[in-house]
Design a protein around this motif. Structure first.
Motif, PDB file in Angstrom:
ATOM      1  N   ALA A   1      -7.172 -34.537  -0.307  1.00  0.00           N
ATOM      2  CA  ALA A   1      -7.184 -34.649   1.160  1.00  0.00           C
ATOM      3  C   ALA A   1      -6.023 -35.515   1.640  1.00  0.00           C
ATOM      4  CB  ALA A   1      -8.511 -35.230   1.627  1.00  0.00           C
ATOM      5  N   ALA A   2      -5.739 -36.606   0.928  1.00  0.00           N
ATOM      6  CA  ALA A   2      -4.634 -37.481   1.310  1.00  0.00           C
ATOM      7  C   ALA A   2      -3.298 -36.755   1.183  1.00  0.00           C
ATOM      8  CB  ALA A   2      -4.632 -38.749   0.460  1.00  0.00           C
ATOM      9  N   VAL A   3      -3.126 -35.985   0.115  1.00  0.00           N
ATOM     10  CA  VAL A   3      -1.893 -35.221  -0.087  1.00  0.00           C
ATOM     11  C   VAL A   3      -1.725 -34.181   1.026  1.00  0.00           C
ATOM     12  CG1 VAL A   3      -0.758 -33.550  -1.604  1.00  0.00           C
ATOM     13  CG2 VAL A   3      -1.775 -35.619  -2.574  1.00  0.00           C
ATOM     14  N   VAL A   4      -2.805 -33.513   1.391  1.00  0.00           N
ATOM     15  CA  VAL A   4      -2.744 -32.511   2.466  1.00  0.00           C
ATOM     16  C   VAL A   4      -2.345 -33.182   3.784  1.00  0.00           C
ATOM     17  CG1 VAL A   4      -4.144 -30.948   3.876  1.00  0.00           C
ATOM     18  CG2 VAL A   4      -4.333 -30.877   1.391  1.00  0.00           C
ATOM     19  N   VAL A   5      -2.903 -34.335   4.080  1.00  0.00           N
ATOM     20  CA  VAL A   5      -2.566 -35.050   5.313  1.00  0.00           C
ATOM     21  C   VAL A   5      -1.094 -35.450   5.306  1.00  0.00           C
ATOM     22  CG1 VAL A   5      -2.978 -37.177   6.614  1.00  0.00           C
ATOM     23  CG2 VAL A   5      -4.909 -35.834   5.792  1.00  0.00           C
ATOM     24  N   VAL A   6      -0.610 -35.956   4.178  1.00  0.00           N
ATOM     25  CA  VAL A   6       0.798 -36.351   4.084  1.00  0.00           C
ATOM     26  C   VAL A   6       1.707 -35.140   4.272  1.00  0.00           C
ATOM     27  CG1 VAL A   6       2.561 -37.226   2.495  1.00  0.00           C
ATOM     28  CG2 VAL A   6       0.373 -38.410   2.697  1.00  0.00           C
ATOM     29  N   ILE A   7       1.367 -34.023   3.659  1.00  0.00           N
ATOM     30  CA  ILE A   7       2.169 -32.795   3.798  1.00  0.00           C
ATOM     31  C   ILE A   7       2.178 -32.336   5.256  1.00  0.00           C
ATOM     32  CG2 ILE A   7       2.266 -30.336   3.223  1.00  0.00           C
ATOM     33  CD1 ILE A   7       1.340 -31.133   0.381  1.00  0.00           C
ATOM     34  N   LEU A   8       1.032 -32.369   5.913  1.00  0.00           N
ATOM     35  CA  LEU A   8       0.970 -31.969   7.324  1.00  0.00           C
ATOM     36  C   LEU A   8       1.817 -32.897   8.200  1.00  0.00           C
ATOM     37  CD1 LEU A   8      -2.783 -30.993   7.732  1.00  0.00           C
ATOM     38  CD2 LEU A   8      -0.810 -29.476   7.771  1.00  0.00           C
ATOM     39  N   LEU A   9       1.801 -34.183   7.914  1.00  0.00           N
ATOM     40  CA  LEU A   9       2.633 -35.113   8.671  1.00  0.00           C
ATOM     41  C   LEU A   9       4.118 -34.837   8.461  1.00  0.00           C
ATOM     42  CD1 LEU A   9       0.693 -38.472   8.249  1.00  0.00           C
ATOM     43  CD2 LEU A   9       1.046 -37.181  10.355  1.00  0.00           C
ATOM     44  N   ILE A  10       4.507 -34.547   7.224  1.00  0.00           N
ATOM     45  CA  ILE A  10       5.909 -34.228   6.928  1.00  0.00           C
ATOM     46  C   ILE A  10       6.335 -32.964   7.671  1.00  0.00           C
ATOM     47  CG2 ILE A  10       7.496 -33.487   5.096  1.00  0.00           C
ATOM     48  CD1 ILE A  10       5.974 -35.440   3.228  1.00  0.00           C
TER      49      ILE A  10
ATOM     50  N   LEU B   1       5.031 -31.758  10.423  1.00  0.00           N
ATOM     51  CA  LEU B   1       5.095 -32.072  11.849  1.00  0.00           C
ATOM     52  C   LEU B   1       6.385 -32.814  12.188  1.00  0.00           C
ATOM     53  CD1 LEU B   1       3.749 -32.159  14.642  1.00  0.00           C
ATOM     54  CD2 LEU B   1       2.680 -34.297  13.956  1.00  0.00           C
ATOM     55  N   ILE B   2       6.748 -33.780  11.383  1.00  0.00           N
ATOM     56  CA  ILE B   2       7.984 -34.540  11.616  1.00  0.00           C
ATOM     57  C   ILE B   2       9.201 -33.624  11.517  1.00  0.00           C
ATOM     58  CG2 ILE B   2       9.483 -36.327  10.631  1.00  0.00           C
ATOM     59  CD1 ILE B   2       6.842 -37.838   9.920  1.00  0.00           C
ATOM     60  N   LEU B   3       9.233 -32.743  10.520  1.00  0.00           N
ATOM     61  CA  LEU B   3      10.350 -31.801  10.389  1.00  0.00           C
ATOM     62  C   LEU B   3      10.422 -30.864  11.594  1.00  0.00           C
ATOM     63  CD1 LEU B   3      10.262 -30.863   6.601  1.00  0.00           C
ATOM     64  CD2 LEU B   3      12.071 -32.069   7.815  1.00  0.00           C
ATOM     65  N   PHE B   4       9.267 -30.383  12.035  1.00  0.00           N
ATOM     66  CA  PHE B   4       9.224 -29.490  13.192  1.00  0.00           C
ATOM     67  C   PHE B   4       9.794 -30.184  14.425  1.00  0.00           C
ATOM     68  CE2 PHE B   4       6.927 -28.169  17.029  1.00  0.00           C
ATOM     69  CZ  PHE B   4       7.359 -26.850  17.108  1.00  0.00           C
ATOM     70  N   LEU B   5       9.353 -31.415  14.681  1.00  0.00           N
ATOM     71  CA  LEU B   5       9.838 -32.150  15.845  1.00  0.00           C
ATOM     72  C   LEU B   5      11.330 -32.450  15.731  1.00  0.00           C
ATOM     73  CD1 LEU B   5       6.850 -34.596  16.393  1.00  0.00           C
ATOM     74  CD2 LEU B   5       7.438 -32.581  17.752  1.00  0.00           C
ATOM     75  N   TRP B   6      11.791 -32.790  14.539  1.00  0.00           N
ATOM     76  CA  TRP B   6      13.205 -33.073  14.337  1.00  0.00           C
ATOM     77  C   TRP B   6      14.050 -31.821  14.580  1.00  0.00           C
ATOM     78  CZ3 TRP B   6      16.657 -31.411  10.457  1.00  0.00           C
ATOM     79  CH2 TRP B   6      17.898 -32.048  10.473  1.00  0.00           C
ATOM     80  N   LEU B   7      13.614 -30.672  14.033  1.00  0.00           N
ATOM     81  CA  LEU B   7      14.355 -29.422  14.229  1.00  0.00           C
ATOM     82  C   LEU B   7      14.364 -29.015  15.690  1.00  0.00           C
ATOM     83  CD1 LEU B   7      13.221 -27.350  11.123  1.00  0.00           C
ATOM     84  CD2 LEU B   7      15.500 -28.256  11.586  1.00  0.00           C
TER      85      LEU B   7
END
Length: 165
Positions: free
Chosen positions: A18-27, A29-35
């Motif tokens: 669950a922690a890995v999934v949350v970290v991946i989702l955050l990454i 989201l950050i990439l999406f916002l940056w792009l």
């Protein structure tokens, strides 16, 4: 609460997944916002350019970029900005109506905002956008501009005329 704590201590694998999934989702989201931010900046830079490849074919009038259409369907292409609207023959858009001031309004490109705007030039009867009085406003495709008793529809097809600035 004790049940949750017992579940988490007995199922460390589930917690790690669950922690890995949350970290991946955050990454993601950050990439999406940056792009999205990067693309937005590049689009603004593209809008600011007034240099068009002279070898590119000029599209037909139906696809011309900025134009005003009156109630009768008459189209006035805006080949250069800024352009003034008014009753006087020196305006880029001449409207022969007594309710229109000699220099009623001005359409221009605001480089700092990257937008096409309109402003009232202290006209007697005012300027209206979609039925609301305004002194200065952004123009978007389909907006209804009322100058005196004349209603114009602003159209933006995306094509920038080579002579625009």
């Amino acid at each position: 609460m004790d049940n949750i704590i017992n579940f988490l201590t007995n199922n460390t694998t589930v917690v790690i997944i669950a922690a890995v999934v949350v970290v991946i989702l955050l990454i993601v989201l950050i990439l999406f916002l940056w792009l999205r931010k990067t693309r937005s900046k590049s689009e603004k830079k593209e809008m600011k350019t007034d240099k068009i490849n002279p070898q590119s074919a000029t599209p037909p009038d139906e696809t011309f970029g900025l134009r005003l259409v009156d109630e009768n369907g008459t189209i006035k292409n805006l080949e250069n900005l800024p352009v003034t609207i008014g009753r006087d023959r020196q305006n880029g858009v001449v409207l022969k109506d007594p309710t229109v001031s000699s220099s009623h309004a001005r359409i221009y490109y605001d480089e700092s905002a990257g937008l096409v705007c309109i402003e009232d030039l202290d006209s007697f009867n005012g300027l209206y956008i979609n039925g609301q009085p305004t002194r200065k406003n952004v123009l978007q495709d389909g907006v209804k501009i009322m100058v005196g008793k004349i209603t114009l529809t602003f159209q933006d097809t995306g094509y920038i005329h080579p002579g625009s600035n």
